[in-house]
Design a protein around this motif. Structure first.
Motif, short mmCIF file in Angstrom:
data_model
loop_
_atom_site.label_atom_id
_atom_site.label_comp_id
_atom_site.label_asym_id
_atom_site.label_seq_id
_atom_site.Cartn_x
_atom_site.Cartn_y
_atom_site.Cartn_z
N PRO A 129 8.00 3.18 2.52
CA PRO A 129 7.83 4.37 3.39
C PRO A 129 7.07 4.08 4.68
CG PRO A 129 6.28 4.46 1.59
CD PRO A 129 7.18 3.27 1.33
N ALA A 130 7.55 3.11 5.44
CA ALA A 130 6.85 2.69 6.67
C ALA A 130 6.79 3.81 7.70
CB ALA A 130 7.54 1.47 7.26
N ASP A 131 7.80 4.64 7.78
CA ASP A 131 7.82 5.69 8.79
C ASP A 131 6.68 6.68 8.64
OD1 ASP A 131 10.04 4.58 9.95
OD2 ASP A 131 11.45 5.89 8.91
N THR A 132 6.14 6.81 7.46
CA THR A 132 5.04 7.75 7.26
C THR A 132 3.69 7.14 7.64
OG1 THR A 132 4.78 7.13 4.95
CG2 THR A 132 6.27 8.96 5.43
N LEU A 133 3.69 5.85 7.99
CA LEU A 133 2.45 5.16 8.34
C LEU A 133 2.33 5.03 9.85
CD1 LEU A 133 2.69 2.33 5.66
CD2 LEU A 133 1.41 4.45 5.51
N ILE A 134 2.59 6.09 10.55
CA ILE A 134 2.69 6.06 12.00
C ILE A 134 1.45 5.45 12.65
CG2 ILE A 134 2.84 7.51 14.07
CD1 ILE A 134 4.63 9.38 12.31
N ASP A 135 0.26 5.81 12.21
CA ASP A 135 -0.96 5.29 12.84
C ASP A 135 -1.10 3.78 12.67
OD1 ASP A 135 -1.62 7.85 13.58
OD2 ASP A 135 -2.93 8.18 11.87
N ALA A 136 -0.50 3.23 11.66
CA ALA A 136 -0.64 1.80 11.38
C ALA A 136 0.54 0.98 11.91
CB ALA A 136 -0.77 1.57 9.88
N ARG A 137 1.47 1.60 12.58
CA ARG A 137 2.71 0.93 12.96
C ARG A 137 2.46 -0.40 13.68
NH1 ARG A 137 8.03 4.07 14.05
NH2 ARG A 137 7.17 4.85 12.13
N ALA A 138 1.46 -0.47 14.53
CA ALA A 138 1.20 -1.71 15.27
C ALA A 138 0.79 -2.85 14.35
CB ALA A 138 0.12 -1.47 16.32
N ASN A 139 0.27 -2.52 13.19
CA ASN A 139 -0.18 -3.54 12.24
C ASN A 139 0.61 -3.50 10.94
OD1 ASN A 139 -2.34 -4.45 13.89
ND2 ASN A 139 -3.49 -2.65 13.31
N LEU A 140 1.82 -2.99 11.01
CA LEU A 140 2.66 -2.86 9.82
C LEU A 140 3.76 -3.89 9.85
CD1 LEU A 140 3.50 -1.19 7.29
CD2 LEU A 140 4.90 0.15 8.83
N PHE A 141 3.88 -4.64 8.76
CA PHE A 141 4.91 -5.67 8.65
C PHE A 141 5.80 -5.35 7.46
CE2 PHE A 141 1.16 -7.55 10.54
CZ PHE A 141 1.69 -8.11 11.69
N SER A 142 7.08 -5.41 7.67
CA SER A 142 8.05 -5.19 6.61
C SER A 142 8.65 -6.54 6.25
CB SER A 142 9.14 -4.22 7.10
OG SER A 142 10.07 -4.00 6.06
N VAL A 143 8.25 -7.06 5.10
CA VAL A 143 8.69 -8.39 4.68
C VAL A 143 8.72 -8.43 3.15
CG1 VAL A 143 6.34 -9.32 4.75
CG2 VAL A 143 8.26 -10.88 4.98
N ASP A 144 9.65 -9.20 2.62
CA ASP A 144 9.76 -9.31 1.17
C ASP A 144 8.71 -10.28 0.66
OD1 ASP A 144 10.39 -9.54 -1.48
OD2 ASP A 144 12.51 -10.02 -1.17
N PHE A 145 7.58 -9.74 0.23
CA PHE A 145 6.50 -10.59 -0.24
C PHE A 145 6.74 -11.13 -1.65
CE2 PHE A 145 4.94 -6.16 -0.68
CZ PHE A 145 4.86 -6.07 -2.06
N THR A 146 7.87 -10.79 -2.25
CA THR A 146 8.22 -11.37 -3.56
C THR A 146 9.10 -12.61 -3.42
OG1 THR A 146 10.21 -10.01 -3.83
CG2 THR A 146 8.12 -9.08 -4.63
N ALA A 173 0.83 -1.21 0.00
CA ALA A 173 0.00 0.00 0.00
C ALA A 173 0.86 1.25 0.00
CB ALA A 173 -0.91 0.02 1.23
N THR A 174 0.40 2.24 -0.74
CA THR A 174 1.04 3.55 -0.67
C THR A 174 0.60 4.21 0.63
OG1 THR A 174 -0.80 4.69 -1.72
CG2 THR A 174 0.92 3.79 -3.19
N THR A 175 1.27 5.26 1.01
CA THR A 175 0.89 6.01 2.20
C THR A 175 -0.54 6.51 2.09
OG1 THR A 175 3.17 6.67 2.50
CG2 THR A 175 1.53 7.96 3.67
N GLN A 176 -0.91 7.00 0.92
CA GLN A 176 -2.26 7.52 0.69
C GLN A 176 -3.31 6.42 0.86
OE1 GLN A 176 -2.91 8.90 -3.31
NE2 GLN A 176 -4.57 10.26 -2.69
N VAL A 177 -3.04 5.23 0.33
CA VAL A 177 -3.98 4.11 0.47
C VAL A 177 -4.08 3.68 1.93
CG1 VAL A 177 -4.33 1.66 -0.08
CG2 VAL A 177 -3.72 3.27 -1.90
N ALA A 178 -2.94 3.59 2.60
CA ALA A 178 -2.95 3.18 4.01
C ALA A 178 -3.79 4.14 4.86
CB ALA A 178 -1.53 3.11 4.54
N ARG A 179 -3.66 5.42 4.61
CA ARG A 179 -4.45 6.41 5.36
C ARG A 179 -5.93 6.27 5.05
NH1 ARG A 179 -0.02 10.76 4.47
NH2 ARG A 179 1.23 10.41 6.32
#
Length: 104
Positions: free
Chosen positions: A27-44, A3-9
């Protein structure tokens, strides 16, 4: 997925529980409100299926979707492995796209 930042918001504005899966370096740092549910993983990567089984399955998402081509295969994999409906994913995607259009 991807998701882009705009979509996440936009998704967060619905009040629904949202799990965001981003590629490392997104750009995970810009998704502050979602941090608790944000996963950084190589889905490819082939190992993504293990992440789906160990992390996403216990969280029991209702849908898996991506508005980007890059995340489409990963979203399909999640739906298949967790038995999620593509119809629900499509309905959510249409709602998100409508919210984004309203923002413009």
């Amino acid at each position: 997925m991807d998701a882009t930042t705009q979509v996440a918001r936009a998704v967060q504005a619905t009040g629904d529980r949202v799990l965001l899966v981003q590629l490392p370096g997104s750009p995970a740092d810009t998704l502050i409100d979602a941090r608790a549910n944000l996963f950084s993983v190589d889905f490819t990567d082939k190992s993504f299926s293990g992440f789906v089984d160990k992390v996403l399955q216990p969280l029991a998402p209702d849908a898996a979707l991506s508005l980007s081509d890059r995340g489409a295969a990963a979203a399909a994999l999640v739906r298949t492995r967790l038995g999620l409906s593509e119809a629900i994913a499509n309905r959510v995607a249409v709602g998100i796209q409508g919210m984004l259009q309203e923002e413009r």
